[in-house]
Design a protein around this motif. Structure first.
Motif, mmCIF file in Angstrom:
data_model
loop_
_atom_site.group_PDB
_atom_site.id
_atom_site.type_symbol
_atom_site.label_atom_id
_atom_site.label_comp_id
_atom_site.label_asym_id
_atom_site.label_seq_id
_atom_site.Cartn_x
_atom_site.Cartn_y
_atom_site.Cartn_z
ATOM 1 N N LEU A 181 42.173 182.587 101.979
ATOM 2 C CA LEU A 181 41.247 181.637 102.574
ATOM 3 C C LEU A 181 41.694 180.204 102.311
ATOM 4 N N LEU A 182 42.049 179.891 101.058
ATOM 5 C CA LEU A 182 42.516 178.544 100.740
ATOM 6 C C LEU A 182 43.790 178.197 101.508
ATOM 7 N N GLU A 183 44.678 179.148 101.637
ATOM 8 C CA GLU A 183 45.916 178.918 102.387
ATOM 9 C C GLU A 183 45.598 178.585 103.844
ATOM 10 N N GLN A 184 44.658 179.298 104.424
ATOM 11 C CA GLN A 184 44.276 179.037 105.810
ATOM 12 C C GLN A 184 43.615 177.670 105.961
ATOM 13 N N GLN A 185 42.980 177.200 104.905
ATOM 14 C CA GLN A 185 42.253 175.930 104.958
ATOM 15 C C GLN A 185 43.075 174.736 104.487
ATOM 16 N N ARG A 186 44.331 174.922 104.178
ATOM 17 C CA ARG A 186 45.113 173.873 103.520
ATOM 18 C C ARG A 186 45.173 172.570 104.307
ATOM 19 N N LYS A 187 44.983 172.609 105.597
ATOM 20 C CA LYS A 187 45.005 171.387 106.409
ATOM 21 C C LYS A 187 43.604 170.970 106.839
ATOM 22 N N ARG A 188 42.602 171.589 106.217
ATOM 23 C CA ARG A 188 41.203 171.272 106.512
ATOM 24 C C ARG A 188 40.482 171.007 105.194
ATOM 25 N N PRO A 189 40.602 169.776 104.673
ATOM 26 C CA PRO A 189 40.074 169.465 103.334
ATOM 27 C C PRO A 189 38.587 169.772 103.155
ATOM 28 N N LEU A 190 37.767 169.519 104.158
ATOM 29 C CA LEU A 190 36.339 169.779 103.995
ATOM 30 C C LEU A 190 36.054 171.263 103.850
ATOM 31 N N ALA A 191 36.802 172.082 104.538
ATOM 32 C CA ALA A 191 36.641 173.528 104.393
ATOM 33 C C ALA A 191 37.042 173.957 102.984
ATOM 34 N N MET A 192 38.091 173.342 102.442
ATOM 35 C CA MET A 192 38.509 173.666 101.070
ATOM 36 C C MET A 192 37.446 173.245 100.068
ATOM 37 N N VAL A 193 36.815 172.093 100.311
ATOM 38 C CA VAL A 193 35.746 171.634 99.420
ATOM 39 C C VAL A 193 34.623 172.659 99.400
ATOM 40 N N ARG A 194 34.268 173.172 100.570
ATOM 41 C CA ARG A 194 33.210 174.191 100.623
ATOM 42 C C ARG A 194 33.614 175.437 99.836
ATOM 43 N N SER A 195 34.879 175.805 99.901
ATOM 44 C CA SER A 195 35.338 177.008 99.194
ATOM 45 C C SER A 195 35.400 176.800 97.684
ATOM 46 N N LEU A 196 35.819 175.618 97.267
ATOM 47 C CA LEU A 196 35.987 175.352 95.839
ATOM 48 C C LEU A 196 34.691 174.926 95.165
ATOM 49 N N GLY A 197 33.804 174.305 95.915
ATOM 50 C CA GLY A 197 32.559 173.802 95.355
ATOM 51 C C GLY A 197 32.609 172.297 95.199
ATOM 52 N N LEU A 198 31.478 171.662 95.365
ATOM 53 C CA LEU A 198 31.405 170.207 95.346
ATOM 54 C C LEU A 198 31.656 169.604 93.964
ATOM 55 N N VAL B 183 35.337 169.289 92.920
ATOM 56 C CA VAL B 183 36.004 168.295 93.769
ATOM 57 C C VAL B 183 35.585 166.887 93.361
ATOM 58 N N LEU B 184 34.309 166.682 93.074
ATOM 59 C CA LEU B 184 33.855 165.363 92.626
ATOM 60 C C LEU B 184 34.484 164.979 91.291
ATOM 61 N N ARG B 185 34.649 165.952 90.399
ATOM 62 C CA ARG B 185 35.341 165.664 89.127
ATOM 63 C C ARG B 185 36.760 165.170 89.398
ATOM 64 N N TYR B 186 37.422 165.797 90.341
ATOM 65 C CA TYR B 186 38.782 165.379 90.698
ATOM 66 C C TYR B 186 38.767 163.970 91.288
ATOM 67 N N VAL B 187 37.856 163.711 92.217
ATOM 68 C CA VAL B 187 37.777 162.411 92.890
ATOM 69 C C VAL B 187 37.556 161.287 91.880
ATOM 70 N N PHE B 188 36.719 161.540 90.886
ATOM 71 C CA PHE B 188 36.401 160.504 89.914
ATOM 72 C C PHE B 188 37.308 160.528 88.692
ATOM 73 N N GLY B 189 38.407 161.266 88.773
ATOM 74 C CA GLY B 189 39.398 161.250 87.705
ATOM 75 C C GLY B 189 38.958 161.949 86.434
ATOM 76 N N ARG B 190 38.075 162.924 86.540
ATOM 77 C CA ARG B 190 37.562 163.598 85.367
ATOM 78 C C ARG B 190 38.047 165.037 85.193
ATOM 79 N N PRO B 191 39.026 165.470 85.963
ATOM 80 C CA PRO B 191 39.408 166.879 85.807
ATOM 81 C C PRO B 191 40.275 167.088 84.564
ATOM 82 N N THR B 192 40.204 168.280 84.066
ATOM 83 C CA THR B 192 41.143 168.704 83.043
ATOM 84 C C THR B 192 41.823 169.952 83.591
ATOM 85 N N LEU B 193 42.988 170.222 83.126
ATOM 86 C CA LEU B 193 43.700 171.411 83.579
ATOM 87 C C LEU B 193 42.892 172.668 83.251
ATOM 88 N N ARG B 194 42.361 172.737 82.041
ATOM 89 C CA ARG B 194 41.574 173.911 81.648
ATOM 90 C C ARG B 194 40.325 174.035 82.526
#
Length: 77
Positions: A7-24, A27-38
């Motif tokens: 599913l993610l592979e099919q959505q790789r060129k559709r960012p909003l669809a990927m956001v729906r699959s991964l969860g908001l 994604v917001l943690r990533y946008v605001f620079g708060r992600p950790t690898l773990r």
């Protein structure tokens, strides 16, 4: 598990669809620079229902997607 990755592979060129699959929240943690690898691995493990690991490689060329002759030339440089 494979269905999630397909599913993610099919959505790789559709960012909003990927956001729906991964969860908001992740994604917001990533946008605001708060992600950790773990943290990212934990989210992906929950989404695909599998145990995941990170393999760190000392060279960035390992991440190049080689699916065309031009990509192969670029990866060999």
């Amino acid at each position: 598990m494979l269905n999630f990755w397909q599913l993610l592979e099919q959505q790789r060129k559709r960012p909003l669809a990927m956001v729906r699959s991964l969860g908001l929240v992740p994604v917001l943690r990533y946008v605001f620079g708060r992600p950790t690898l773990r943290g990212a691995i934990n989210v992906l493990e929950q989404r695909c229902q599998a145990r995941l690991s990170v393999v760190e490689l000392p060279f960035g060329a390992a991440a190049v997607d080689v699916d065309k002759p031009a990509d192969l030339l670029r990866a060999q440089q």
